[in-house]
Design an enzyme around this catalytic site. Structure first.
Site, PDB file in Angstrom:
ATOM      1  N   THR B  30       0.855  -1.179   0.000  1.00 35.66           N
ATOM      2  CA  THR B  30       0.000   0.000   0.000  1.00 35.66           C
ATOM      3  C   THR B  30       0.899   1.240   0.000  1.00 35.66           C
ATOM      4  OG1 THR B  30      -1.571  -1.237   1.340  1.00 35.66           O
ATOM      5  CG2 THR B  30      -1.841   1.168   1.281  1.00 35.66           C
ATOM      6  N   GLU B  63       9.822  -6.880  -2.249  1.00 32.22           N
ATOM      7  CA  GLU B  63      10.285  -5.767  -3.079  1.00 32.22           C
ATOM      8  C   GLU B  63      11.758  -5.943  -3.414  1.00 32.22           C
ATOM      9  OE1 GLU B  63       8.554  -5.431  -0.289  1.00 32.22           O
ATOM     10  OE2 GLU B  63       6.833  -4.114  -0.673  1.00 32.22           O
ATOM     11  N   ARG B 113       5.135   7.035   0.590  1.00 27.15           N
ATOM     12  CA  ARG B 113       4.456   6.679   1.839  1.00 27.15           C
ATOM     13  C   ARG B 113       5.451   6.742   2.993  1.00 27.15           C
ATOM     14  NH1 ARG B 113       2.451   0.437   3.216  1.00 27.15           N
ATOM     15  NH2 ARG B 113       3.067   0.558   5.396  1.00 27.15           N
ATOM     16  N   ASN B1022      -4.390  -8.259   3.566  1.00 30.71           N
ATOM     17  CA  ASN B1022      -4.449  -6.873   4.013  1.00 30.71           C
ATOM     18  C   ASN B1022      -4.323  -5.884   2.869  1.00 30.71           C
ATOM     19  OD1 ASN B1022      -4.631  -5.024   6.272  1.00 30.71           O
ATOM     20  ND2 ASN B1022      -2.540  -4.461   5.750  1.00 30.71           N
TER      21      ASN B1022
END
Lengths: 356, 1202
Positions: B30, B63, B113, B1022
């Protein structure tokens, strides 16, 4: 009459017996029609049916209700939890085609038509008037040779009258006949106050054929779980009797073609159906039970019996034992019922243990 | 003419990235996940890139893996990209140094973020990208959805020519999730901007055995430095290349950008410098101030790295004397944040060498704004500019918060607004489950498509997964919209849930004369009386026109359930008149048809029916005469008066969506929060709650066990206590022999229950008079609420049962124990939380939990409240979340520390046994703690030890030396470690199977006494259901839109392969007995334990009330064979492997085709689905045979746990 099946190959003479019939204006090479079952979902099966002697097939039903429920169900689950939480605004990928319309069925109709020479009759089970019309048109466009309306309205509302429900069926057939050019048959349930009256009204409204009768899932009770579970068993030849009864009564009284479905397992059953007045005899359970090749033996037996009993054609026997044609029409009527009841009561009495 | 599109920032960037790439490596995080999802979806639909071929999209395990794959793809000559944010970017850093060091053209698209510090945050700041400054990647910032689209292409174009890899950065959520109308680029634009020559050159540099080279050597002190400096010419030219790309882009599209864009007075004295989406708000403020004659300006940094100082300075007005550099990041301890330092260096350097175009050396200050998406408004920009006008402008300031601790905060006037009159601003308050956000996205698309208006939508969600509130902020304007902040003065306010009128200050965002639409169960004439006084006052004072519709009733009538989206959307169009009403209705109908066509005609018709019937139900409310007194009720306190001070003063503010108003001093400075606060929240999200039928209940405890929110509880207690019970409080005679004379009660917490119905489904009892009824049955909550609230309070106050009298192996018994995990914000019907609740019941008083990032860290630790709680003695699980990838190691560290402290404590006890007392010391050192009773006894010994220690060194031992006193103090500090501690490492399958697997494997191999609980939902739940290696074959998931083609990884057998690890695969819905046995065995096993728990999930796509039945089917079909592998059994000469489920007795289809994740594929691609299912069925059979073989290996007789 001796029990069928016979064995062995047909003789030359038997091979030349005329099995032709017509149904819904379609010229058929025999009265052996395969009716709606899961077998129809595979075009290969349909091809095999043709090879085994089927003169036409009625595809499995396009169930509007099922499409609707599947749509609602998928819509509900694809929606659940979406746009509720910043990190997960959805939970399943958005597929470009969810395969929820009648398209798959329509494609199937077209594929079946391409695969076989025999007529392909599409079957439609709808619950709403608009959809009937829409889907009927689409099925016609997809190439169906005829349409069978698989109707069954389960009356649970005490305020709905029988005549109201009867009118629904009549309106339905007239609406659809106004919309499509292909012939339309209606598959009925046996639950009408007056089947002949109903049949007559449907014929007047334009029905090209009536198929007697639908078979239904019946709820059973699971006493361990205290749950109701729907069950569907394969038909048995015993179920044929009710069909023969009504075909025989309707033959000659209504102007539409009649078809028997439910309980046709053998050549004997086909012969009875024809003699009662049906144009075709439809088979499903027997094929599920014995396989598609069973059609070959039914046809073979049919030919053998006809030669043996000196019938030149199916046409010759159609309706020969109908209500109008038999020596004792009372056998179809209440007197027969009384006789059976009496016999039953007697039988019961004879079996009862001595008093005291 | 460019095609208009209404999309969000993620899609805007992803469209270009996809067109410009051949290889796309993806991993969910996210707010960047949707970019990967788009890429995967387009690839599965065989959409081509700009060269007509379908890019290869591959999901990686982390990642770090994605960066490695991109690096490899680049080296092999492909055009490669990836998407990430936050910790994900941090995991890419090592590869980024390499990619840049090798001068490889590449673009990574970043939805910026916050990096987790004292807390995780999914929201925006630049701490992640600022951590990547040293990698050598160029950094290009976009500030809007259009810019995210355009800069994506600029980045792909520039990197090829510059051979410097690029980060294309846009702000997470603010830009990534904002939906806006943009002018879309197409394939031709991409081809036109990307230089074929440069692409050829890139391909020529590819590693190939046809022209081999070596790249990635190791270098020594003699040459490394020089080689590092060899890249300089590339960086010197990069800015010019970007500017050239901007120019080429402008020539083609008409949209002009510059490296450093100045807006404002040409003779400005005060200038604000920043980058990203904040430029939108700043531009509005500066324009307004300049129009008012102020000499102010804004410098928007687009290319932050490589920073071209000369171009930057040239962009500033020479008249500038004061500059404020605003950073969206915090670098504690430094002289200022990065942008500030860079600016200062650039200006000072130019001043020093005489090259500065500025008239004088300006006073440059730095400040912070917008951390974790904190609002940044034009009013704040104005405040910063005003601050620059003071005699000594403050440096190191913060804007947007009240810093009452170190006084760094600049105040601002929230009333100052730059919103224009010709913009329609609408705010909608909805529930997640009612479809408000989806409808608003649809509305924006309609207006974007049907009108010339520019449209913008931004959506705010709360922190709960069930019953969550959403606030939609929509703007429609004849001009492009630059407002990058929430709407504060709405001309249209819609409240889609009546209960919000009390919970939230709905009209707080309304402007005078606004229109207010309320979904109300009350008729137009009755609604006024049902409103709180606050709202009545606002309605009157602001002159608001109010409308009501009973949308819930209408939705029920048309078969839409709780979805009122279409109805409320129709009302918006009818009332807002953004389009003529008739046109609007036509447009909604058309959009509805388009939106739902894929889902079937019946769904379309249902929605059309809703639209057609809406306006008949929409009514204007005639408000009472202004002279009449306000009749509404006063809103009560958010939490009970007896709640702890922190909860009343801080937590309650956050619960009220008013956390922005909390000052710095209200926050703990180290991220430590009290536990047990969910109990104060009382969310009332369940429409229905279970009601107990005490007459037929068999007291089996299953409902308590499966309750995901621990809202059903059972207790046995002294009958005498019933004397004070509320009148409706129910009891029954306990069905335990030892408790036969006591009372039993099963009680629901009515305001905490989510109404999921899982409890009713597992209830084994059926009412003999009405078979549909069970021993608990769902009934509407509202009529029961008051009485049950009182009952719950009474029940909560009843004493807990003595654990010593219970057989903890039995559900019936252990479900009498207080759960120390309650009322979490998990989805209604969650399949994970019952396991955590059970864990807390069995071992909660001595447990430390390391929790991987994911669902369990969010429902377990997302503010405002925390579900982990304490028992009456104040003991309970101590919980912490480190990261996603490191959780196994994190927990291992806890274990090592506890073991070390325990060992040291034991050493001290041993060496101080004379002072402590030999008996006590020996008892402490030798005490058996393998049972609850043993642990209790040890606790009592430790109490005595502490008492003893506190007297030692004091009056009793006046002569004790400093060394001795220090040892007493040490032992006192760590004495509690003498009591056994249970370390649990908890996380989901994304962690255990993928990103954390390396660490997990290491911990499995360590043999240390930790317990690992994998809550396996078979997807990354999630982040929205992306495929993990736990995803089964044939299931559809994001990143596996075509159905997962490979089998699920068998983590259980892999772990069992170590031989010395306790492993259990469990499914509570299939065997609660085996579940409990596994937990107890794992905890008691003196080594590493792994429990893999089947957790049904909302991402599976079925009604979760059937979750436990699905678990049972998963086991019966062989998808999820139950087993326990206990190395202790080997020591007893037994086979450690015990199969706890029977041979598959049902075909896999019976299980999978209850779930949308499978059926969706069966419908969309029947043949493909059939083939995958056949393969999955083979998987099942082979897996079973494998299990059976292992279980039979040395001990043919298996002990089933059932």
């Amino acid at each position: 009459m001796t029990d069928l099946p016979f064995t062995g190959e047909n003789t030359e003479q038997e091979r030349h017996v005329d099995l032709r019939t017509s149904y819904l204006g379609l010229r058929l090479k025999s009265p052996l029609v395969c009716s709606a079952s899961p077998l129809m979902e595979d075009v290969d099966n349909i091809r095999r049916m043709e090879e085994a002697g089927a003169s036409a097939v009625v595809l499995h039903s396009l169930f509007e209700e099922q499409l609707t429920l599947e749509s609602f169900d998928l819509d509900h689950h694809l929606f659940a939890g979406t746009d509720s939480f910043a990190e997960a605004t959805s939970y399943l990928p958005e597929l470009s085609d969810l395969g929820l319309g009648p398209e798959r069925y329509l494609e199937h109709v077209t594929a079946a038509k391409t695969a076989v020479e025999i007529p392909v009759i599409a079957s439609l089970n709808c619950v709403s008037a608009g959809s009937w019309l829409e889907y009927a048109t689409k099925l016609e466009q997809a190439g169906a040779d005829a349409l069978e309306l698989n109707t069954y309205f389960l009356a649970t509302d005490p305020d709905r009258t029988g005549s109201f429900i009867d009118a629904m069926y009549v309106d339905l057939i007239s609406d659809i006949k106004a919309r499509v050019k292909i012939p339309v048959a209606m598959k009925l349930s046996p639950f009408f106050s007056s089947i002949p009256h109903m049949a007559s009204r449907l014929a007047t409204a334009g029905a090209d054929g009536l198929v007697l009768f639908n078979r239904f899932y019946q709820p059973d009770f699971d006493l361990d779980q205290l749950e109701v579970s729907p069950t569907l068993t394969l038909s048995t030849p015993a179920e044929l009797l009710m069909r023969l009864h009504w075909i025989a009564i309707l033959h000659g009284r209504v102007t539409t073609d009649l078809a028997v479905t439910g309980g046709v397992h053998s050549a004997t059953d086909v012969l009875k159906s024809m003699m009662a007045g049906a144009r075709v005899a439809m088979m499903t359970s027997a094929l599920l039970k014995y396989g598609i090749e069973h059609l070959r033996s039914v046809e073979r037996d049919l030919r053998t019996w006809m030669v043996e009993h000196e019938y030149e054609s199916i046409e010759m026997m159609q309706g020969s034992m109908s209500h109008a044609a038999v020596a004792e029409p009372g056998a179809f009527e209440r007197a027969n019922y009384m006789k059976v009841l009496r016999a039953g009561a007697l039988a019961f009495k004879n079996q009862a243990p001595p008093a005291g | 003419m460019a095609q208009r599109a209404t999309i969000d920032g993620n899609e805007a960037a992803a469209r270009v990235a996809y067109l410009a790439s051949e290889v796309v490596a993806i991993y969910p995080i996210t707010p960047a996940s949707p970019m990967g999802e788009w890429a995967d979806q387009w690839a599965s639909e065989c959409k081509a890139n700009a060269w007509g071929t379908v890019p290869q999209v591959i999901e990686m395990q982390s990642e770090g893996g994605a960066a490695g794959a991109v690096h490899g793809a680049l080296q092999a000559g492909s055009l490669a990209t990836t998407f990430t944010a936050s910790q994900g970017l941090l995991l890419m850093l090592p590869n980024m140094f390499k990619i840049a060091g090798e001068l490889t053209p590449a673009v990574i698209h970043i939805a910026a973020r916050s990096v987790a510090t004292h807390a995780l945050s999914i929201f925006c700041d630049h701490s992640d990208v600022m951590a990547a400054r040293g990698t050598g990647f160029a950094m290009l910032f976009a500030g809007s959805v259009q810019e995210a689209h355009d800069m994506a292409l600029i980045a792909h174009a520039a990197t090829l020519k510059a051979r410097v890899p690029f980060l294309h950065i846009f702000d997470g959520f603010r830009t990534s999730h904002e939906v806006a109308t943009i002018d879309a680029l197409d394939k031709d634009d991409v081809r036109a901007l990307l230089d074929d020559e440069a692409i050829d050159a890139h391909r020529r540099r590819a590693l190939s055995p046809d022209h081999p080279v070596v790249r990635g050597t190791a270098q020594n002190p003699d040459v490394f430095f020089q080689a590092r400096e060899a890249i300089n010419p590339r960086y010197d030219k990069a800015a010019d290349i970007v500017q050239a790309a901007f120019d080429a882009f402008a020539a083609r599209t008409g949209r002009r950008y510059d490296l450093y864009e100045y807006v404002g007075a040409p003779d400005a004295e005060r200038v604000i410098v920043l980058m990203g989406s904040a430029a939108g708000a700043a531009r509005e403020a500066v324009n307004r101030l300049v129009n008012a004659g102020k000499k102010v300006g804004l410098l928007n940094i687009r290319l932050y790295r490589p920073l071209h100082s000369a171009r930057l300075l040239a962009a500033l007005p020479p008249t500038v004397t004061r500059i404020a550099a605003l950073d969206r990041t915090k670098e504690p301890g430094g002289p200022g944040e990065p942008l500030y330092l860079d600016l200062l260096a650039a200006v000072a350097r130019a001043q020093a060498d005489g090259s500065s175009p500025l008239t004088s050396m300006p006073n440059i200050v730095g400040g912070r704004y917008g951390l974790s998406s904190k609002e940044f408004t034009p009013a704040m920009v104005r405040s910063v500019l005003q601050g620059l006008a003071t005699e000594r402008p403050r440096h190191d300031f913060v804007i947007g918060i009240d810093d009452d601790v170190t006084g760094r905060g600049l105040g601002w006037d929230p009333a100052w607004s730059t919103e224009s009159d010709d913009t329609l601003r609408a705010v909608f308050f909805g529930l997640g489950a009612d479809g408000t956000v989806g409808a608003n996205k649809n509305t924006i698309k309609i207006i974007g498509a049907e009108t010339e208006l520019h449209a913008q939508g931004y959506f705010v969600y709360d922190s709960k997964k069930s019953g969550s509130m959403t606030v939609s902020h929509l703007r429609f304007s004849p001009r492009p919209i630059s407002a990058t902040y929430l709407i504060d003065k709405a001309s249209f306010v819609a409240c889609h849930q009546f209960q919000f009128t009390e919970r939230i200050d709905v009209l707080g965002r309304a402007m005078p004369g606004a229109t207010f639409l309320l979904n109300s169960p009350h008729a137009p004439d009755d609604v006024w009386a049902a409103l709180p006084k606050r709202m009545q006052r606002q309605l009157r004072e602001l002159g608001i026109t109010m409308y009501v519709i009973d949308a819930a009733k209408l939705a029920r009538e048309v078969g839409m359930g709780r979805r009122i989206n279409t109805i409320m959307q129709t009302c918006f169009f009818a009332l807002s008149e953004v389009l003529p009403r008739a046109d609007a209705i036509d447009a909604i109908r058309a959009a509805t048809r388009k939106t739902y066509a894929k889902r079937g005609e019946a769904v379309v018709q249902k929605n059309l029916d809703a639209i057609d019937r809406t306006l008949d139900h929409l009514h204007k409310v005639t408000l009472p005469e202004p002279t009449t007194a306000l009749s509404g009720f006063e809103i009560g306190a958010r939490v009970a008066a007896d709640a702890p001070g922190f909860v009343r003063d801080v937590t309650a503010m956050i619960m009220d969506a008013n956390g922005d108003a909390l000052p710095v001093s209200a926050m703990p400075d180290d991220g430590t929060f009290p536990v047990g606060t969910t109990r104060f929240e009382k969310r009332n999200v369940g429409d229905e709650i279970p009601v107990w039928d005490e007459d037929i209940c068999v007291q089996c405890g299953k409902c308590v066990l499966v309750c995901p929110h621990a809202t059903i509880r059972a207790k046995v207690f002294d009958t005498a206590l019933c004397e004070n019970a509320p009148v409706t409080f129910k009891t029954a005679k306990p069905r335990w022999k030892p408790f036969a004379d006591m009372a039993y009660s099963l009680q629901v917490a009515p305001e905490d229950c989510t109404g999921c119905g899982l409890c009713v489904q597992v209830c084994p009892v059926k009412n003999k008079r009405q078979a549909r009824l069970k021993a608990i049955n769902m009934q509407p909550q509202a009529p029961l609420r008051d009485a049950e609230r009182e009952n719950w309070a009474f029940f909560d106050g009843l004493p807990d049962v003595d654990r010593g009298q219970l057989n903890l192996a039995k559900v019936k018994d252990n479900q009498l124990i207080q759960p120390l995990f309650e009322f979490s914000g998990a989805c209604a019907g969650c399949g994970e939380t019952p396991y955590l609740s059970l864990l807390s019941q069995l071992f909660g008083d001595r447990t430390v939990i390391a929790n991987a990032t994911g669902c369990s860290s969010i429902y377990g630790g997302n503010l405002p409240t925390t579900p982990w709680t304490t028992d009456r003695a104040g003991r309970g699980p101590a919980w912490s979340n480190s990261l996603f990838e490191d959780n196994a190691e994190f927990g291992l560290g806890m274990r090592v520390a506890i073991d070390k402290q325990q060992a040291y404590a034991r050493e001290l006890v041993s060496s101080l046994s004379a002072e402590i007392g030999y008996d006590l010391a020996a008892a402490i050192l030798e005490g058996d703690q393998s049972t609850d009773a043993g642990v209790d006894t040890q606790r009592q010994r430790v109490v005595r030890l502490k008492e003893r220690l506190s007297t030692l060194g004091g009056a009793e031992q006046p002569t004790a030396g400093e060394h001795a006193k220090r040892r007493y103090a040490d032992l006192l500090a760590i004495a509690d470690e003498l009591v056994a501690k249970s370390v649990w490492i908890v996380g989901g399958d994304g962690w255990a199977y993928d990103i954390g697997f390396g660490g997990l494997d290491h911990v499995l191999a360590s043999g240390l006494n930790v317990n690992i609980l994998v809550l396996d939902t078979e997807v990354y739940s999630n982040t929205g259901g992306q495929m993990s290696k736990a995803t089964p074959r044939a299931a559809v998931a994001k990143f596996a839109a075509g159905g997962k083609p490979t089998a699920k990884k068998d983590l259980g057998l892999m772990a069992a392969g170590y031989g010395n690890v306790y492993v259990a695969r469990i499914a509570m819905g299939a065997s609660d007995k085996q579940t409990i046995a596994a937990f107890r065995e794992a905890e008691s096993f003196p080594g590493t334990s792994l429990i893999i728990a089947y957790s049904h999930c909302i991402a599976h796509g079925y009604d979760m009330r059937h979750g436990m039945q699905q678990q049972d089917l998963a086991v019966k079909t062989g998808h999820w064979p139950l087993f326990r592998f206990d190395p202790r059994r080997a020591h007893q000469g037994k086979n450690p492997m015990q199969l706890d489920s029977r041979k598959p007795s049902l075909p896999l289809s019976r299980y999978v085709y209850n779930e949308t994740r499978y059926t969706v594929l069966a419908r969309a691609r029947p043949k493909h689905a059939e083939a995958l299912l056949a393969a999955a069925q083979t998987d099942v059979e082979e897996r079973w045979q494998n299990h059976e073989r292992l279980a039979a290996a040395t001990n043919p007789k298996t002990d089933t746990g059932n």
